[in-house]
Motif scaffolding. Structure first.
Motif, PDB file in Angstrom:
ATOM      1  N   UNK A 184       0.828  -1.206   0.000  1.00  0.00           N
ATOM      2  CA  UNK A 184       0.000   0.000   0.000  1.00  0.00           C
ATOM      3  C   UNK A 184       0.866   1.261   0.000  1.00  0.00           C
ATOM      4  N   UNK A 185       1.854   1.287   0.860  1.00  0.00           N
ATOM      5  CA  UNK A 185       2.728   2.464   0.960  1.00  0.00           C
ATOM      6  C   UNK A 185       3.497   2.684  -0.340  1.00  0.00           C
ATOM      7  N   UNK A 186       4.071   1.613  -0.884  1.00  0.00           N
ATOM      8  CA  UNK A 186       4.872   1.764  -2.101  1.00  0.00           C
ATOM      9  C   UNK A 186       4.026   2.150  -3.301  1.00  0.00           C
ATOM     10  N   UNK A 187       2.816   1.594  -3.413  1.00  0.00           N
ATOM     11  CA  UNK A 187       1.988   1.943  -4.568  1.00  0.00           C
ATOM     12  C   UNK A 187       1.515   3.392  -4.487  1.00  0.00           C
ATOM     13  N   UNK A 188       1.160   3.860  -3.298  1.00  0.00           N
ATOM     14  CA  UNK A 188       0.730   5.254  -3.152  1.00  0.00           C
ATOM     15  C   UNK A 188       1.895   6.208  -3.422  1.00  0.00           C
ATOM     16  N   UNK A 189       3.047   5.909  -2.849  1.00  0.00           N
ATOM     17  CA  UNK A 189       4.203   6.788  -3.028  1.00  0.00           C
ATOM     18  C   UNK A 189       4.653   6.824  -4.489  1.00  0.00           C
ATOM     19  N   UNK A 190       4.736   5.662  -5.124  1.00  0.00           N
ATOM     20  CA  UNK A 190       5.197   5.654  -6.513  1.00  0.00           C
ATOM     21  C   UNK A 190       4.158   6.268  -7.450  1.00  0.00           C
ATOM     22  N   UNK A 191       2.868   6.142  -7.125  1.00  0.00           N
ATOM     23  CA  UNK A 191       1.846   6.818  -7.929  1.00  0.00           C
ATOM     24  C   UNK A 191       2.024   8.329  -7.854  1.00  0.00           C
ATOM     25  N   UNK A 192       2.232   8.825  -6.655  1.00  0.00           N
ATOM     26  CA  UNK A 192       2.449  10.263  -6.488  1.00  0.00           C
ATOM     27  C   UNK A 192       3.685  10.753  -7.214  1.00  0.00           C
ATOM     28  N   UNK A 193       4.751   9.981  -7.127  1.00  0.00           N
ATOM     29  CA  UNK A 193       5.991  10.389  -7.791  1.00  0.00           C
ATOM     30  C   UNK A 193       5.844  10.379  -9.312  1.00  0.00           C
ATOM     31  N   UNK A 194       5.150   9.379  -9.854  1.00  0.00           N
ATOM     32  CA  UNK A 194       4.987   9.346 -11.311  1.00  0.00           C
ATOM     33  C   UNK A 194       4.038  10.442 -11.787  1.00  0.00           C
TER      34      UNK A 194
END
Length: 100
Positions: free
Chosen positions: A26-36
């Protein structure tokens, strides 16, 4: 992550690791979505944010999957190795009893 004491029983350890994997995903998908989304808006201003968010979520889930796979394999292999050691110990005890 913080160094937290693992539960003593195998079933509890497995559940604990699965919970960690879910929160990690959950944390990695949210963070990487925001970064992309930020990178897409910076480099391609006319690009839709939804496609960047989907790509970022995929990247984050992929990274989390690899981490979870490695962590769960280590848990399973530890359990299997312990059982294998017990079998070898039983075999040695039986051989010693036969010699007597």
């Amino acid at each position: 992550m913080a160094d937290v004491a693992q539960p003593p029983f195998y079933e509890d350890q497995l559940l604990w690791r699965v919970n960690r994997c879910m929160s990690d995903a959950l944390i990695k998908s949210i963070f990487s979505s925001g970064m992309t989304i930020l990178a897409a808006k910076f480099f391609y201003p006319k690009m839709k944010a939804s496609s960047a968010a989907i790509a970022g979520a995929g990247i984050g889930l992929g990274m989390a999957y690899l981490n979870c796979e490695r962590e769960l394999k280590s848990t399973m292999s530890t359990q299997c190795l312990e059982e294998e050691k017990k079998k070898q110990l039983r075999k040695l005890i039986c051989e010693e009893e036969k010699k007597k």
